[in-house]
Design a protein around this motif. Structure first.
Motif, short mmCIF file in Angstrom:
data_model
loop_
_atom_site.label_atom_id
_atom_site.label_comp_id
_atom_site.label_asym_id
_atom_site.label_seq_id
_atom_site.Cartn_x
_atom_site.Cartn_y
_atom_site.Cartn_z
N MET A 44 -87.02 -69.38 -2.03
CA MET A 44 -86.31 -70.59 -1.59
C MET A 44 -86.32 -71.68 -2.67
SD MET A 44 -87.81 -70.72 2.28
CE MET A 44 -88.55 -69.20 2.89
N LEU A 45 -87.39 -71.75 -3.46
CA LEU A 45 -87.49 -72.67 -4.59
C LEU A 45 -87.97 -71.87 -5.80
CD1 LEU A 45 -89.21 -75.75 -2.86
CD2 LEU A 45 -86.79 -75.50 -3.45
N PRO A 46 -87.09 -71.16 -6.47
CA PRO A 46 -87.50 -70.22 -7.51
C PRO A 46 -88.20 -70.90 -8.69
CG PRO A 46 -85.21 -69.87 -6.86
CD PRO A 46 -85.64 -71.16 -6.26
N VAL A 47 -89.26 -70.28 -9.17
CA VAL A 47 -89.98 -70.78 -10.34
C VAL A 47 -89.07 -70.86 -11.57
CG1 VAL A 47 -91.85 -70.31 -11.97
CG2 VAL A 47 -92.25 -70.10 -9.52
N PRO A 48 -88.26 -69.83 -11.87
CA PRO A 48 -87.42 -69.92 -13.08
C PRO A 48 -86.53 -71.16 -13.10
CG PRO A 48 -87.45 -67.67 -12.27
CD PRO A 48 -88.13 -68.50 -11.22
N ARG A 49 -86.00 -71.52 -11.96
CA ARG A 49 -85.15 -72.72 -11.89
C ARG A 49 -85.98 -73.98 -12.13
NH1 ARG A 49 -82.25 -73.13 -6.36
NH2 ARG A 49 -81.70 -71.00 -7.00
N PHE A 50 -87.21 -73.98 -11.63
CA PHE A 50 -88.09 -75.14 -11.77
C PHE A 50 -88.48 -75.37 -13.23
CE2 PHE A 50 -92.48 -76.74 -12.05
CZ PHE A 50 -92.33 -77.99 -11.45
N THR A 119 -92.80 -78.02 -3.69
CA THR A 119 -93.09 -78.55 -2.35
C THR A 119 -94.15 -77.74 -1.61
OG1 THR A 119 -90.82 -79.38 -2.20
CG2 THR A 119 -92.05 -79.18 -0.13
N TRP A 120 -94.16 -76.45 -1.84
CA TRP A 120 -95.10 -75.59 -1.12
C TRP A 120 -96.55 -75.85 -1.50
CZ3 TRP A 120 -92.09 -73.68 2.43
CH2 TRP A 120 -90.77 -73.35 2.13
N TYR A 121 -96.75 -76.43 -2.68
CA TYR A 121 -98.11 -76.68 -3.18
C TYR A 121 -98.35 -78.17 -3.43
CZ TYR A 121 -98.96 -71.68 -3.82
OH TYR A 121 -99.16 -70.34 -3.60
N SER A 122 -97.80 -79.00 -2.59
CA SER A 122 -97.85 -80.44 -2.81
C SER A 122 -98.91 -81.14 -1.98
CB SER A 122 -96.48 -81.06 -2.50
OG SER A 122 -96.12 -80.84 -1.14
N PHE A 123 -99.90 -80.42 -1.49
CA PHE A 123 -100.88 -81.01 -0.57
C PHE A 123 -102.21 -81.29 -1.27
CE2 PHE A 123 -98.00 -78.26 1.85
CZ PHE A 123 -97.38 -79.23 2.61
N PHE A 386 -93.06 -80.80 8.91
CA PHE A 386 -92.49 -81.98 8.27
C PHE A 386 -91.00 -82.09 8.57
CE2 PHE A 386 -96.36 -81.72 5.79
CZ PHE A 386 -96.68 -83.06 5.58
N VAL A 387 -90.30 -80.96 8.58
CA VAL A 387 -88.87 -80.98 8.89
C VAL A 387 -88.62 -81.57 10.27
CG1 VAL A 387 -86.86 -79.52 9.33
CG2 VAL A 387 -88.33 -79.07 7.36
N ALA A 388 -89.49 -81.23 11.23
CA ALA A 388 -89.33 -81.77 12.58
C ALA A 388 -89.57 -83.28 12.62
CB ALA A 388 -90.30 -81.07 13.54
N LEU A 389 -90.40 -83.79 11.70
CA LEU A 389 -90.63 -85.24 11.64
C LEU A 389 -89.37 -85.98 11.19
CD1 LEU A 389 -94.17 -85.54 10.00
CD2 LEU A 389 -93.58 -85.85 12.41
N SER A 390 -88.67 -85.40 10.21
CA SER A 390 -87.48 -86.05 9.68
C SER A 390 -86.63 -85.03 8.93
CB SER A 390 -87.86 -87.18 8.72
OG SER A 390 -86.73 -87.67 8.03
N ALA A 394 -86.10 -81.66 4.97
CA ALA A 394 -85.41 -80.36 4.90
C ALA A 394 -84.57 -80.33 3.63
CB ALA A 394 -84.53 -80.17 6.14
N GLY A 395 -85.24 -80.13 2.52
CA GLY A 395 -84.54 -80.07 1.24
C GLY A 395 -83.79 -78.77 1.08
N SER A 396 -83.54 -78.41 -0.16
CA SER A 396 -82.76 -77.20 -0.44
C SER A 396 -83.46 -75.95 0.08
CB SER A 396 -82.52 -77.07 -1.94
OG SER A 396 -83.76 -77.01 -2.64
N TRP A 397 -84.77 -76.01 0.25
CA TRP A 397 -85.50 -74.83 0.72
C TRP A 397 -85.11 -74.46 2.14
CZ3 TRP A 397 -88.50 -74.85 5.04
CH2 TRP A 397 -88.95 -76.09 5.51
N PHE A 398 -84.76 -75.45 2.96
CA PHE A 398 -84.42 -75.15 4.35
C PHE A 398 -83.08 -74.42 4.43
CE2 PHE A 398 -82.83 -76.09 8.63
CZ PHE A 398 -83.93 -75.72 9.39
N THR A 399 -82.13 -74.87 3.64
CA THR A 399 -80.85 -74.16 3.57
C THR A 399 -81.05 -72.73 3.08
OG1 THR A 399 -79.70 -76.23 3.10
CG2 THR A 399 -78.53 -74.20 2.57
#
Length: 476
Positions: A44-50, A119-123, A386-390, A394-399
């Motif tokens: 959903m959020l590919p490393v190569p693109r990042f 986003t997956w490792y932002s905690f 988090f998506v349910a909060l707001s 729901a960034g590009s990963w949700f799509t």
């Protein structure tokens, strides 16, 4: 230098190191089993693109040099293997310098993962593991007694974790000052555990006492970590008990467990220390140099603690060496959940048969009782909260998630508890709807067997399908 080491903490170090290795194992295992759907080549959020848009110096990682799913998998499983070796005490079988290098390996491996995890490792627990893991490199092995300065730095970490969390609460939601936050927290926390329903139904006076005790544990007790023994041991033990209470009441990844691990380093166990030789000069020089550097880097986290604009879970350097922490500065009063559904119908009419996707940890089916997953971290489930909060979360990963469900993507479906569609028959449409959830009462639980009651609120994402080949050829 006799003052340099504290032989009486040899068992504390041993327990700390083995427990930290277990946390490392949980972190690497989660990365190995979940990365393909989240950050892999088709994730959903590919490393190569990042790595194409983020410079190496801003996010140091081996994956800037090369990335493939096979390489990442080998990297993560190597972390698992090294963690198992550390659990077994392999570092104690090596010379001092070899043990230090061995502890450096999982830190470097996990740093590369976190810095491309997006986003997956932002905690906060990611940075906490890296900060504590870096200190573990300099704690030594059986050849030397534990160095006092490293033990002090571990207490400094524990102080920032607890005191920072206490300050963010007092400066944040008024319910912390009114002692009422736990009226809601067990119901609205990101991922409830199997006992959360029972915690929620404790009497309100008990909840108020819990909050008051929490304030004492986070705002007063941390100061006692820097007092002589046995007071410091008593303070650390109280923190451990508080964290175990949190373990029972929810699923917070390894946040509670690594806090317990750090607190164990401050406990002086009643045992006789084995005789060891004095530390070599090179070791003393390295430890003191690193400690000096870390204390210098502590300026910004310390300033953040004193700031009225205190921020939570912030890294001030790309190596995550010294960070700021905090949790639940505000508490949600109502729980919402985004429910994903699919249909095999040719048209997405409301009367079509819509089938619900079921997640492993996040609430869905009202009759499905929450499971215990921590310290294992279900990253997709956590982000869905988090998506349910707001919708802003729901960034590009949700799509991308919806697209993967429409494709019946195997790696994505492995992150779920159950897909309602056969592997060879993906849905034609997927939609997302927002529901309000609340815990059932004791009476409702007896009558229905459901721990949740949910009410439809609104559509979150209208029925969506993949473009056909003909549609992709039409210019817009």
């Amino acid at each position: 230098m006799e003052w340099f080491t504290a032989p009486e903490y040899w068992l504390s170090r041993l327990v700390f190191q083995r427990a930290l290795a277990v946390v490392y194992l949980a972190a690497f295992l989660g990365a190995a089993l979940q990365f393909r759907a989240l950050i892999g080549e088709r994730g959903m959020l590919p490393v190569p693109r990042f790595v194409e848009r983020v410079l190496f110096r801003h996010a140091p990682s081996v994956f800037h040099l090369r990335y493939s799913d096979r390489f990442f998998s080998a990297w993560a499983w190597t972390g698992c293997a090294v963690s198992v070796g550390l659990i077994a005490g392999l570092d104690s079988q090596l010379p001092l310098w070899g043990g230090m290098l061995l502890w450096l390996v999982p830190w470097a491996l996990y740093l590369s993962i976190v810095n491309v995890g997006q986003t997956w490792y932002s905690f906060g627990w990611e940075s906490l593991l890296l900060e504590v893991g870096f200190l573990a490199v300099f704690l030594g092995n059986d050849e030397v007694a534990p160095p006092i300065v490293v033990l002090f730095l571990l207490r400094w970490v524990l102080f920032r974790v607890e005191f920072g969390a206490g300050l963010i609460k007092m400066r944040g939601d008024a319910c912390w000052r009114k002692l009422t936050c736990l009226y809601y927290h067990h119901e609205t926390q990101p991922m409830p555990g199997p006992l959360s329903w029972f915690f929620h139904h404790l009497p309100k006076p008990f909840h108020r006492a819990e909050v008051a005790a929490n304030h004492v544990t986070q705002l007063v007790v941390p100061i006692l970590l820097f007092t002589p023994q046995p007071i410091a041991t008593a303070a650390a033990s109280l923190m451990i008990l508080t964290q175990l209470w949190l373990v029972l009441s929810g699923n917070f990844s390894w946040l509670n467990w690594i806090t317990i691990v750090v607190a164990l380093s401050a406990v002086e166990f009643p045992t006789t220390a084995p005789h060891v030789a004095g530390p070599p000069l090179w070791y003393e020089v390295v430890v003191l140099a690193v400690a000096t550097g870390l204390l210098a880097l502590s300026y910004r986290p310390a300033r953040n603690l004193l700031s009225r604009r205190q921020v939570m879970n912030r890294s001030f350097d790309p190596l995550h060496l010294v960070n700021t922490y905090g949790a639940f500065g505000s508490i949600s009063r109502v729980r919402y959940e985004v429910i994903l559904e699919g249909t095999a119908a040719a048209m997405p009419y409301e009367e079509a048969e819509w089938r619900e996707y079921e997640f492993k940890g996040k609430p869905g089916d009202p009759r499905y009782w929450p499971r215990q997953f921590a310290p294992y971290h279900l990253r997709l489930d956590w982000l869905m909260w988090f998506v349910a909060l707001s919708p802003a979360y729901a960034g590009s990963w949700f799509t991308a998630l919806v697209e993967r469900l429409l494709e019946n993507d195997r790696d994505t479906l492995r992150l779920l508890r159950r897909s309602p569609f056969p592997a060879d028959a993906p849905p034609h449409y997927v939609r997302a709807r927002l529901f309000r959830y609340r815990y059932t009462t004791w009476r409702e639980l007896r009558e229905t067997g459901a721990c949740w009651h949910r009410t439809y609120v609104r559509d979150f994402l209208p029925p969506t399908r993949l473009e056909t080949e003909a549609e992709r050829r039409i210019p817009y």
